[in-house]
Design an enzyme around this catalytic site. Structure first.
Site, PDB file in Angstrom:
ATOM      1  N   HIS A 828       0.884  -1.170   0.000  1.00 52.95           N
ATOM      2  CA  HIS A 828       0.000   0.000   0.000  1.00 52.95           C
ATOM      3  C   HIS A 828       0.922   1.220   0.000  1.00 52.95           C
ATOM      4  O   HIS A 828       1.360   1.690   1.054  1.00 52.95           O
ATOM      5  CB  HIS A 828      -0.898   0.011   1.233  1.00 52.95           C
ATOM      6  CG  HIS A 828      -1.859  -1.133   1.293  1.00 52.95           C
ATOM      7  ND1 HIS A 828      -2.660  -1.499   0.230  1.00 52.95           N
ATOM      8  CD2 HIS A 828      -2.153  -2.013   2.302  1.00 52.95           C
ATOM      9  CE1 HIS A 828      -3.414  -2.524   0.567  1.00 52.95           C
ATOM     10  NE2 HIS A 828      -3.117  -2.868   1.823  1.00 52.95           N
ATOM     11  N   THR A 829       1.226   1.741  -1.181  1.00 56.32           N
ATOM     12  CA  THR A 829       2.197   2.838  -1.274  1.00 56.32           C
ATOM     13  C   THR A 829       1.698   4.113  -0.631  1.00 56.32           C
ATOM     14  O   THR A 829       2.498   4.973  -0.231  1.00 56.32           O
ATOM     15  CB  THR A 829       2.535   3.106  -2.749  1.00 56.32           C
ATOM     16  OG1 THR A 829       1.330   3.406  -3.463  1.00 56.32           O
ATOM     17  CG2 THR A 829       3.221   1.912  -3.373  1.00 56.32           C
ATOM     18  N   CYS A 830       0.389   4.252  -0.502  1.00 55.82           N
ATOM     19  CA  CYS A 830      -0.145   5.464   0.121  1.00 55.82           C
ATOM     20  C   CYS A 830       0.238   5.542   1.586  1.00 55.82           C
ATOM     21  O   CYS A 830       0.346   6.634   2.155  1.00 55.82           O
ATOM     22  CB  CYS A 830      -1.662   5.505  -0.015  1.00 55.82           C
ATOM     23  SG  CYS A 830      -2.243   5.397  -1.729  1.00 55.82           S
ATOM     24  N   PHE A 831       0.432   4.369   2.207  1.00 52.09           N
ATOM     25  CA  PHE A 831       0.706   4.344   3.644  1.00 52.09           C
ATOM     26  C   PHE A 831       2.054   3.703   3.961  1.00 52.09           C
ATOM     27  O   PHE A 831       2.343   3.414   5.121  1.00 52.09           O
ATOM     28  CB  PHE A 831      -0.413   3.580   4.365  1.00 52.09           C
ATOM     29  CG  PHE A 831      -1.786   4.074   4.026  1.00 52.09           C
ATOM     30  CD1 PHE A 831      -2.247   5.277   4.545  1.00 52.09           C
ATOM     31  CD2 PHE A 831      -2.603   3.361   3.169  1.00 52.09           C
ATOM     32  CE1 PHE A 831      -3.513   5.743   4.230  1.00 52.09           C
ATOM     33  CE2 PHE A 831      -3.876   3.823   2.841  1.00 52.09           C
ATOM     34  CZ  PHE A 831      -4.330   5.024   3.368  1.00 52.09           C
TER      35      PHE A 831
END
Length: 862
Positions: A828-831
């Site tokens: 999850h690159t956003c987090f």
């Protein structure tokens, strides 16, 4: 403890030399008394001494004539009046309560030696009693005398008493360590005779009587600090440093430390009252500067009891100094141009701040911004910061020119305005500016509270963001992040209010792009926004790739920026060119793209900063200086084109007059366009006929650098700057960061240390740092090449760049994603979350990890 350069160390002087110094001081003291008796009188209206002005029997004398007469009266042992009680004695003395007896002095009537008679000794004793009632002060010579006397008797009570009296009194320090004018007639005579008037010739005295004094006050001001109350002499900087060195080298620290610490604490109380009560000031700004320079020159302020009690008290008092005193103090400290002394003061301040931060227990009701010693030391460090800038290599303020002055103006810094200097004027400071960072403080600052204080109109709320030199770039980046997020939330609230009133608008800046046409789609949409409603650029960016299912919580935007930058800065695109030697990107002066295209590129760069995304761009430092309003100059060529810089520097440093024949250079310069054609440009009219000579070589270099870095790309950069400011213009970017820090903010750190990443990583889903698969993971990753490490960062976080502050600032989370299986790791690159199945073997983990980071691309269902 060798703190400063010294010459003539008193510790190395022989006993004969010390005796000569004492003779000289004693002789000078008596001669000065005769001098003031002739010029000012004793103050007794009934005086009958024919050699005293108070008797009315002395004719008016010029300073030189009075000096000559005083020497003659001294040699004759003439009558010396006792100063009247209401008359302040102007003779230099050591300390209150000093009743030392003057010993015999070799002197004569220009022939034979004589000694002081009982009458003279009695007169001297009475004078000492009068001096006890006066204000004490110190000079270098008088301090040496006291030290020598105490060493001889092995009794240091006199020194301790003197230091306590002088360093606890503002008035005493105002009078202390004033510079002695060597042109004084009495000093000149004593220099000739080394204090022994038996060698003095009558012609020397007669020459004084016949001289016309060019400055009527020169003799008076040369003899003692209080002889010219309205024209204070400057500080004897060198003598002050030698005096402190003598105290440290010749005496054990325990002898003077307690007296000095107690005196300085008392002095701090008086200073604070003086500085706070501005309507009833007793001392001028110059006096306060003189006192502060003396006390902050003490080398051991950062040690022992000084650091714990005296130094904090002084800082608390000093925080009340006005801007004029701050400016004078900065100029005083910068004038010495001694990096070791300025570094010592900075080091002492840093030690004080660090000690207070470490020892103080901060809690929600008491934050570091409320610790008055830390804030006071920070305010004083600002003065040191500007002194460091003034002492460095400064460029002309003419280079400070915004491409569009309507977009942004410098906030007014009162101290900078008073000094007439801007931090960006400094090309090379005396001390590296990174030495001003305080990491313990930066870690202790709660940036959300500090930013709130920064935005508060109340002058009573302290914010370290107003003193950005002390904060690390990572901490300041967090402050900028809060500013950007507040603007985004403001736009979101405004959109909500519009929707309630029946005019709904998108609360986000949404871009929908095709992966294979990413630049065209992005630039078209951004151009529409900038033309129709530029304020929408302040909204939070949300990117959507057509045909992909990723929801942008930050990760999609990271990949969007990376792909856009890779394509735009490709030399084949034609907007930027690569400098062959430095491998940096620069504007193509011959680009066929419109100014609007460069404006859109500036918007992209601004959006990256605004949305906290690091970019893989490689600009020379001069670009960031230009973004902050400083035109490029010759020194900027050093990293823009090192070969050209060295060639021009060789031309400037060529010493011989045959420069014209050797270099054969004219004011016409040549370069190649994008097609390889040779082009020419005249730096002056008919430049091809104007040769570079020793007389005009500096003008040539200045014009050449200006053409390369400014004029040749003026249209491209002005458009680029306009787009950049459309996003960042209202942010405190220019207030928080220097050009090299802006480069860190945009490009990230170059410290590619995976040990820091391992230490900062957190674990979830049952994993810990001691789980076998986690231990195997880090063994594998540490063995990766740098290229594979970058791919791992890209896979897990959406960016292969190291955030400002290093990988320790990247909060990676490794979470368990089920038992052993053939599935690849996901993220999850956003987090910044890496989902890792619990593979049974280390080899399987390595195989699946390498496949994931090398072949995964895009946002889809796995």
């Amino acid at each position: 403890m060798d703190l400063c350069d010294r010459s003539g160390d008193p510790a190395a002087s022989s006993s004969d030399a010390r005796e000569d110094e004492m003779k000289r001081a004693t002789a000078k003291s008596l001669i000065e008394r005769y001098f003031y008796q002739l010029t000012d009188g004793c103050g007794n209206p009934t005086c009958d001494n024919k050699h005293c002005a108070s008797s009315g029997q002395v004719t008016t004398l010029s300073p030189n004539e009075a000096a000559a007469k005083a020497i003659q009266l001294f040699s004759e042992e003439a009558r010396l009046c006792d100063p009247h009680r209401n008359k302040m004695p102007r003779t230099n003395f050591l300390s209150a309560g000093d009743n030392s007896v003057i010993s015999s002095i070799p002197c004569n009537d220009m022939a034979a030696p004589i000694s002081l008679n009982d009458s003279a000794r009695s007169s001297q004793t009475k004078q000492d009693i009068t001096m006890a009632e006066a204000i004490p002060y110190l000079t270098e010579d008088s301090l040496y005398e006291i030290i020598s006397e105490c060493e001889s008797s092995e009794n240091y009570s006199k020194l301790i008493r003197t230091l306590g009296e002088v360093f606890s009194s503002i008035e005493s320090l105002v009078r202390s360590f004033r510079q002695r004018v060597l042109s004084s007639p009495i000093d000149a005579i004593l220099d000739k005779t080394a204090g022994d008037l038996t060698t003095l010739k009558k012609e020397d005295v007669r020459s004084l009587e016949g001289e016309k004094d060019k400055d009527e006050d020169s003799c008076v001001s040369a003899m003692s600090p209080d002889s010219a109350e309205n024209q204070r002499l400057p500080l004897d900087y060198a003598g002050l440093r030698r005096s402190y060195s003598a105290l440290l080298e010749r005496l054990p620290s325990n002898i003077t430390e307690s007296a000095m610490v107690n005196a300085l604490v008392t002095l701090a109380g008086y200073l604070q009252m003086e500085l706070q009560n501005r309507n009833t000031k007793l001392y001028s700004n110059d006096d306060i500067v003189h006192v502060l320079t003396i006390i902050y020159e003490i080398p051991v302020l950062g040690n022992g009891d000084f650091l714990e009690t005296a130094f904090p008290a002084l800082c608390r008092a000093t925080k009340w100094i006005n801007v004029e005193v701050q400016a004078k103090l900065a100029q005083m400290w910068s004038s010495s141009r001694n990096s070791s002394c300025l570094s010592l003061l900075l080091e002492n301040l840093q030690q004080l701040v660090t000690l207070r931060v470490i020892l103080t227990q901060f809690h929600p009701d008491f934050c570091v911004q409320e610790e008055n010693v830390v804030t006071a030391a920070t305010k004083l460090m600002k003065v040191v910061y500007y002194a460091n800038i003034l002492a460095g290599v400064l460029e002309s303020p003419i280079l400070r020119q915004k491409p569009d002055k309507n977009l942004w103006t410098d906030p007014e810094d009162e101290l900078a305005l008073e000094l007439g200097v801007h931090p960006l004027d400094c090309r090379k400071p005396l001390i590296p500016l990174t030495e001003f960072y305080n990491e313990p403080l930066s870690d202790a600052v709660e940036v959300d509270k500090d930013f709130s204080n920064y935005k508060s109109p109340s002058p009573n709320k302290f914010s370290f963001l107003l003193y950005p030199f002390i904060l690390t770039p990572a901490t300041k980046a967090l402050g900028l992040y809060y500013d950007n997020r507040i603007r985004m939330f403001s736009e979101r609230r405004f959109s909500f209010l519009q929707s309630v009133s029946g005019n709904p608008s998108n609360p986000y800046l949404k871009l929908c792009v095709r992966r294979d046409h990413i630049v065209d789609d992005a630039l078209v949409e951004l151009e529409m926004v900038s033309m129709v409603n530029p304020i929408d650029l302040k909204k939070q960016l949300v990117v959507e790739f057509q045909g992909e299912q990723g929801i942008d919580e930050g990760g999609v935007s990271k990949e969007f920026f990376q792909l856009v930058i890779e394509e735009i800065f490709n030399p084949d695109y034609g907007m930027f060119v690569t400098q062959p030697e430095s491998q940096t990107m620069w504007f193509n002066p011959m680009s066929f793209e419109t100014e609007a295209q460069f404006t859109l590129i500036g918007i992209v760069l601004g959006l990256a900063i605004y949305n906290n995304v690091i970019l893989a761009v490689n600009f020379p430092l001069v670009l960031y200086r230009k973004l902050m309003g400083i035109l490029g100059s010759f020194e900027d060529l050093q990293d823009w084109n090192p070969t050209l810089y060295n060639s021009l520097k060789q031309l400037l440093e060529y010493p011989d007059p045959d420069l014209e024949e050797v270099f054969m250079q004219t004011f016409r310069v040549s370069y190649q366009d994008v097609f390889g054609n040779l082009m020419h440009h005249d730096l002056v009219e008919c430049g091809d006929s104007v040769s570079v000579t020793p007389e005009n070589k500096y003008e040539f270099v200045k014009l050449y650098a200006d053409y390369l870095l400014n004029k040749s790309v003026d249209k491209q950069f002005t458009a680029f700057y306009k787009g950049f400011q459309m996003v960042t213009g209202e942010s405190p970017l220019e207030q928080f960061f220097r050009p090299e820090e802006v480069e860190l903010l945009i490009c990230g750190s170059k410290n590619f240390n995976f040990d820091e990443l391992e230490d900062a990583t957190e674990y979830d889903g049952g994993y810990t740092r001691f789980t076998m698969i986690v231990r195997n993971f880090w063994q594998i990753v540490h063995a990766f090449s740098n290229e594979d490490k970058r791919k791992l960062l890209q896979f897990a976080t959406g960016s292969d760049r190291v955030p400002i502050g290093g990988l320790s600032k990247l909060k990676l989370v490794i979470a368990r994603n089920g038992p052993d299986s053939d599935r690849l790791p996901t993220a999850h690159t956003c987090f910044n979350v890496l989902l890792l199945p619990e593979y049974l073997t280390k080899q399987k983990l390595k195989d699946r990890l390498l496949k994931a980071i090398n072949y995964s691309k895009g946002f889809g269902m796995l």
